[in-house]
Design a protein around this motif. Structure first.
Motif, short mmCIF file in Angstrom:
data_model
loop_
_atom_site.label_atom_id
_atom_site.label_comp_id
_atom_site.label_asym_id
_atom_site.label_seq_id
_atom_site.Cartn_x
_atom_site.Cartn_y
_atom_site.Cartn_z
N ARG A 137 -5.84 -11.51 -10.03
CA ARG A 137 -5.16 -10.12 -10.09
C ARG A 137 -4.42 -10.08 -11.44
O ARG A 137 -4.40 -8.96 -11.90
N ALA A 138 -3.69 -11.07 -12.09
CA ALA A 138 -2.98 -11.14 -13.47
C ALA A 138 -3.99 -10.83 -14.43
O ALA A 138 -3.64 -10.07 -15.22
N GLU A 192 8.66 0.63 -8.88
CA GLU A 192 7.51 0.90 -9.16
C GLU A 192 7.14 1.07 -10.50
O GLU A 192 7.92 1.87 -11.18
N GLY A 193 6.20 0.66 -11.09
CA GLY A 193 5.78 0.58 -12.21
C GLY A 193 4.26 0.87 -12.49
O GLY A 193 3.53 1.20 -11.78
N ALA A 194 3.50 0.16 -13.43
CA ALA A 194 2.27 -0.03 -13.70
C ALA A 194 1.50 -0.54 -12.43
O ALA A 194 0.19 -0.28 -12.09
N HIS A 195 2.27 -1.43 -11.86
CA HIS A 195 1.38 -2.24 -10.75
C HIS A 195 1.88 -1.16 -9.25
O HIS A 195 1.14 -1.62 -8.41
N GLY A 196 2.71 -0.58 -9.06
CA GLY A 196 2.99 0.20 -7.93
C GLY A 196 4.05 -0.89 -7.28
O GLY A 196 4.39 -1.76 -7.75
N ALA A 197 4.24 -0.50 -5.92
CA ALA A 197 4.93 -1.39 -5.09
C ALA A 197 4.63 -3.00 -5.13
O ALA A 197 3.32 -2.98 -5.02
N ARG A 198 5.43 -3.94 -5.21
CA ARG A 198 4.89 -5.35 -5.47
C ARG A 198 5.53 -6.05 -4.09
O ARG A 198 5.01 -7.26 -4.05
N GLY A 199 5.85 -5.36 -3.26
CA GLY A 199 6.50 -6.20 -1.76
C GLY A 199 4.87 -6.48 -1.22
O GLY A 199 3.80 -6.02 -1.35
N VAL A 200 4.87 -7.21 -0.18
CA VAL A 200 3.89 -7.83 0.33
C VAL A 200 3.78 -7.37 1.99
O VAL A 200 3.28 -7.97 2.70
N ASP A 216 2.81 -5.09 5.13
CA ASP A 216 1.59 -4.55 5.61
C ASP A 216 1.18 -3.34 4.88
O ASP A 216 0.03 -2.98 4.42
N GLU A 217 1.96 -2.27 5.01
CA GLU A 217 1.96 -0.88 4.43
C GLU A 217 1.55 -0.76 3.04
O GLU A 217 0.63 -0.06 2.38
N ASP A 218 2.42 -1.67 2.13
CA ASP A 218 1.95 -1.73 0.97
C ASP A 218 0.59 -2.28 0.67
O ASP A 218 0.01 -1.89 -0.40
N MET A 219 0.31 -3.21 1.25
CA MET A 219 -1.36 -4.08 0.94
C MET A 219 -2.34 -3.01 1.31
O MET A 219 -3.19 -2.96 0.66
N ASP A 220 -2.07 -2.18 2.27
CA ASP A 220 -2.96 -1.30 2.65
C ASP A 220 -3.35 0.00 1.55
O ASP A 220 -4.24 0.46 1.54
N SER A 221 -1.99 0.41 1.18
CA SER A 221 -1.93 1.46 0.21
C SER A 221 -2.55 1.17 -1.40
O SER A 221 -2.30 2.13 -2.05
N GLU A 222 -2.52 -0.24 -1.68
CA GLU A 222 -2.66 -0.40 -3.01
C GLU A 222 -4.02 -0.57 -3.64
O GLU A 222 -4.26 -1.10 -4.68
N GLY A 223 -5.09 -0.50 -2.74
CA GLY A 223 -6.44 -0.84 -3.23
C GLY A 223 -6.69 -2.12 -3.41
O GLY A 223 -6.29 -3.10 -2.51
N GLU A 224 -7.44 -2.27 -4.59
CA GLU A 224 -7.92 -3.88 -4.78
C GLU A 224 -6.65 -4.68 -5.16
O GLU A 224 -6.50 -5.76 -4.77
N ASP A 225 -5.52 -4.10 -5.86
CA ASP A 225 -4.39 -5.01 -6.07
C ASP A 225 -3.62 -5.46 -4.62
O ASP A 225 -3.45 -6.66 -4.44
N GLY A 226 -3.72 -4.57 -3.77
CA GLY A 226 -3.13 -4.52 -2.38
C GLY A 226 -4.04 -5.80 -1.79
O GLY A 226 -3.64 -6.75 -0.78
N MET A 227 -5.55 -5.69 -1.77
CA MET A 227 -6.11 -6.54 -1.27
C MET A 227 -6.10 -7.91 -1.44
O MET A 227 -6.10 -8.80 -0.80
N LEU A 253 -3.12 -9.09 -2.47
CA LEU A 253 -1.90 -9.56 -2.07
C LEU A 253 -2.21 -9.78 -0.57
O LEU A 253 -1.73 -10.81 -0.19
N ALA A 254 -3.01 -9.06 0.12
CA ALA A 254 -3.19 -9.48 1.57
C ALA A 254 -3.87 -10.79 1.69
O ALA A 254 -3.53 -11.65 2.69
N VAL A 255 -5.06 -10.85 0.64
CA VAL A 255 -5.69 -12.40 0.99
C VAL A 255 -4.63 -13.37 0.67
O VAL A 255 -4.60 -14.61 1.52
N ILE A 256 -3.91 -13.41 -0.46
CA ILE A 256 -2.89 -14.48 -0.58
C ILE A 256 -1.85 -14.45 0.69
O ILE A 256 -1.68 -16.13 0.97
N SER A 257 -1.38 -13.49 1.03
CA SER A 257 -0.34 -13.53 2.17
C SER A 257 -0.99 -14.42 3.34
O SER A 257 -0.37 -14.84 4.33
N GLY A 258 -2.45 -14.03 3.80
CA GLY A 258 -3.17 -14.67 4.59
C GLY A 258 -3.34 -15.89 4.35
O GLY A 258 -3.50 -17.03 5.28
N LEU A 259 -3.19 -16.63 3.21
CA LEU A 259 -3.65 -17.88 2.87
C LEU A 259 -2.28 -18.84 2.83
O LEU A 259 -2.26 -19.85 3.03
#
Length: 148
Positions: free
Chosen positions: A49-50, A91-99, A101-112, A114-120
């Motif tokens: 992601r980085a 919110e800046g270049a990344h969009g919202a950085r929170g983890v 669920d609604e943030d993860m669903d709305s951020e496309g690949e970036d959110g995906m 974060l969703a994987v990380i929070s699942g692990l």
């Protein structure tokens, strides 16, 4: 408290090295063997992601990974250099950085990612400042017995 810091240029081929280093340091810190694959995968996602953010925004600064061993915790911070417009959590270049669920669903690949990380990882924090963003993950450790 032992700390290892790894810096690498934002090239996808360096993510594998970061994963290997993280797993080795986690093992040495006393992270349960059964969790090491999760550590590897989470670090891989955070570093990928980085790297993607650095490449997308033309940032030449290295991605930074800080591995810290504390009394009963092993933590990893993956730090990018993508500035946000404003203060912590804005919110800046990344969009919202929170983890959330609604943030993860709305951020496309970036959110995906974060969703994987929070699942692990049970203990994960995502934050941002004007200097960049940080994904902080931690795992419990058990004391390692060193034989003579």
């Amino acid at each position: 408290m032992a700390t290892v810091e790894l810096r690498f240029s934002a090239q996808p081929e360096h993510v594998r090295t970061a994963r290997l280093v993280a797993a080795a340091v986690a093992r040495r810190a006393g992270v349960d063997e059964a969790v090491l694959d999760e550590v590897r995968l989470a670090v891989g996602e955070a570093c990928s992601r980085a790297v993607g953010l650095h490449r997308s925004y033309g940032i030449t600064a290295p991605v930074r990974v800080v591995l810290s061993e504390e009394e009963k915790t092993f933590s990893i911070e993956v730090v990018d250099e993508i500035p946000t417009a404003g203060a912590e959590g804005s919110e800046g270049a990344h969009g919202a950085r929170g983890v959330a669920d609604e943030d993860m669903d709305s951020e496309g690949e970036d959110g995906m990612g974060l969703a994987v990380i929070s699942g692990l990882v049970d203990d994960v924090e995502v934050s941002s400042t004007e200097e960049g963003g940080v994904i902080r993950m931690s795992w419990p450790t058990t004391p390692v017995t060193v034989l003579p």
